[in-house]
Design a protein around this motif. Sequence first.
Motif, short mmCIF file in Angstrom:
data_model
loop_
_atom_site.label_atom_id
_atom_site.label_comp_id
_atom_site.label_asym_id
_atom_site.label_seq_id
_atom_site.Cartn_x
_atom_site.Cartn_y
_atom_site.Cartn_z
N THR A 189 0.72 -1.36 0.24
CA THR A 189 0.01 0.03 0.00
C THR A 189 0.83 1.12 -0.03
O THR A 189 0.43 2.24 -0.55
CB THR A 189 -0.88 0.01 1.12
N ALA A 190 1.83 1.26 0.82
CA ALA A 190 2.85 2.30 0.91
C ALA A 190 3.48 2.79 -0.49
O ALA A 190 3.55 3.83 -1.00
CB ALA A 190 3.85 2.10 1.85
N MET A 191 3.82 1.82 -1.09
CA MET A 191 4.67 1.95 -2.57
C MET A 191 3.73 2.21 -3.48
O MET A 191 4.08 2.67 -4.42
CB MET A 191 5.60 0.77 -2.63
N SER A 192 2.23 1.90 -3.43
CA SER A 192 1.53 2.49 -4.46
C SER A 192 0.87 3.80 -4.18
O SER A 192 0.29 4.32 -4.93
CB SER A 192 0.48 1.39 -4.54
N SER A 193 1.30 4.63 -3.11
CA SER A 193 0.91 5.79 -2.75
C SER A 193 1.63 6.77 -3.50
O SER A 193 2.81 7.14 -3.03
CB SER A 193 0.88 6.03 -1.20
N LEU A 194 1.24 7.51 -4.26
CA LEU A 194 2.03 8.39 -5.24
C LEU A 194 2.43 9.68 -4.33
O LEU A 194 3.50 10.21 -4.31
CB LEU A 194 1.05 8.99 -6.22
N GLY A 195 1.44 10.20 -3.32
CA GLY A 195 1.97 11.27 -2.50
C GLY A 195 3.05 10.96 -1.58
O GLY A 195 4.04 11.68 -1.38
N TYR A 196 2.96 9.78 -1.05
CA TYR A 196 4.42 9.06 -0.30
C TYR A 196 5.54 9.18 -0.95
O TYR A 196 6.54 9.60 -0.55
CB TYR A 196 4.00 7.74 0.23
N GLN A 197 5.49 8.53 -2.36
CA GLN A 197 6.59 8.77 -3.10
C GLN A 197 7.08 10.13 -3.29
O GLN A 197 8.36 10.45 -3.44
CB GLN A 197 6.24 7.92 -4.53
N ILE A 198 6.25 11.07 -3.87
CA ILE A 198 6.41 12.44 -4.00
C ILE A 198 7.22 13.18 -2.81
O ILE A 198 8.48 13.71 -3.09
CB ILE A 198 5.20 13.25 -4.60
N ILE A 199 6.73 12.94 -1.63
CA ILE A 199 7.30 13.45 -0.49
C ILE A 199 8.99 12.87 -0.18
O ILE A 199 9.81 13.81 0.01
CB ILE A 199 6.66 13.25 0.82
N TYR A 200 9.06 11.69 -0.53
CA TYR A 200 10.30 10.93 -0.59
C TYR A 200 11.32 11.63 -1.37
O TYR A 200 12.30 11.98 -1.11
CB TYR A 200 10.31 9.48 -0.70
N GLY A 201 11.14 11.78 -2.59
CA GLY A 201 11.73 12.29 -3.56
C GLY A 201 11.94 13.66 -3.41
O GLY A 201 13.23 14.20 -3.52
N MET A 202 10.85 14.61 -3.02
CA MET A 202 11.30 16.08 -2.77
C MET A 202 12.16 16.44 -1.75
O MET A 202 13.25 17.12 -1.80
CB MET A 202 9.81 16.64 -2.59
N ILE A 203 12.01 15.63 -0.40
CA ILE A 203 12.84 15.79 0.63
C ILE A 203 14.28 15.28 0.15
O ILE A 203 15.44 16.18 0.73
CB ILE A 203 12.59 14.99 1.83
N ASN A 204 14.51 14.24 -0.42
CA ASN A 204 15.70 13.80 -0.80
C ASN A 204 16.63 14.56 -1.76
O ASN A 204 17.91 14.50 -2.21
CB ASN A 204 15.78 12.36 -1.43
N GLU A 205 15.80 15.46 -2.56
CA GLU A 205 16.59 16.42 -3.59
C GLU A 205 17.35 17.47 -2.81
O GLU A 205 18.00 18.10 -3.39
CB GLU A 205 15.32 17.08 -4.34
N ARG A 206 16.78 17.72 -1.58
CA ARG A 206 17.67 18.81 -0.85
C ARG A 206 19.16 18.25 -0.30
O ARG A 206 19.21 16.94 0.02
CB ARG A 206 16.91 19.05 0.52
#
Length: 92
Positions: free
Chosen positions: A27-44
């Motif tokens: 369920t976590a890996m199919s959540s688009l919002g969860y994936q977006i947050i992960y990517g956005m924070i790691n861009e920093r």
Amino acid sequence: MKKNVIMKKPLKVDIRFASVYPNVYKTAMSSLGYQIIYGMINERKDSWCERVVYPDARSIESNSPLKDFDIISFSLQYEQDYFNMLEMLKKS
């Protein structure tokens, strides 16, 4: 080496961020919002976001317990997630 995982050196970042999904991995890996947050924070460059998924209270990336993080964020989607969140906090 793990796939789809962002690894950083803990001593090179100012903030360790735990993005917690209090439901099963599928369920976590199919959540688009969860994936977006992960990517956005790691861009920093100053932050490292690690994922934590129920029932574990440790991160996928470094196997760190929740108590090691500066910020702990929960993504709550379903009513049962509230109980899972409390269980994960109790474990940590």
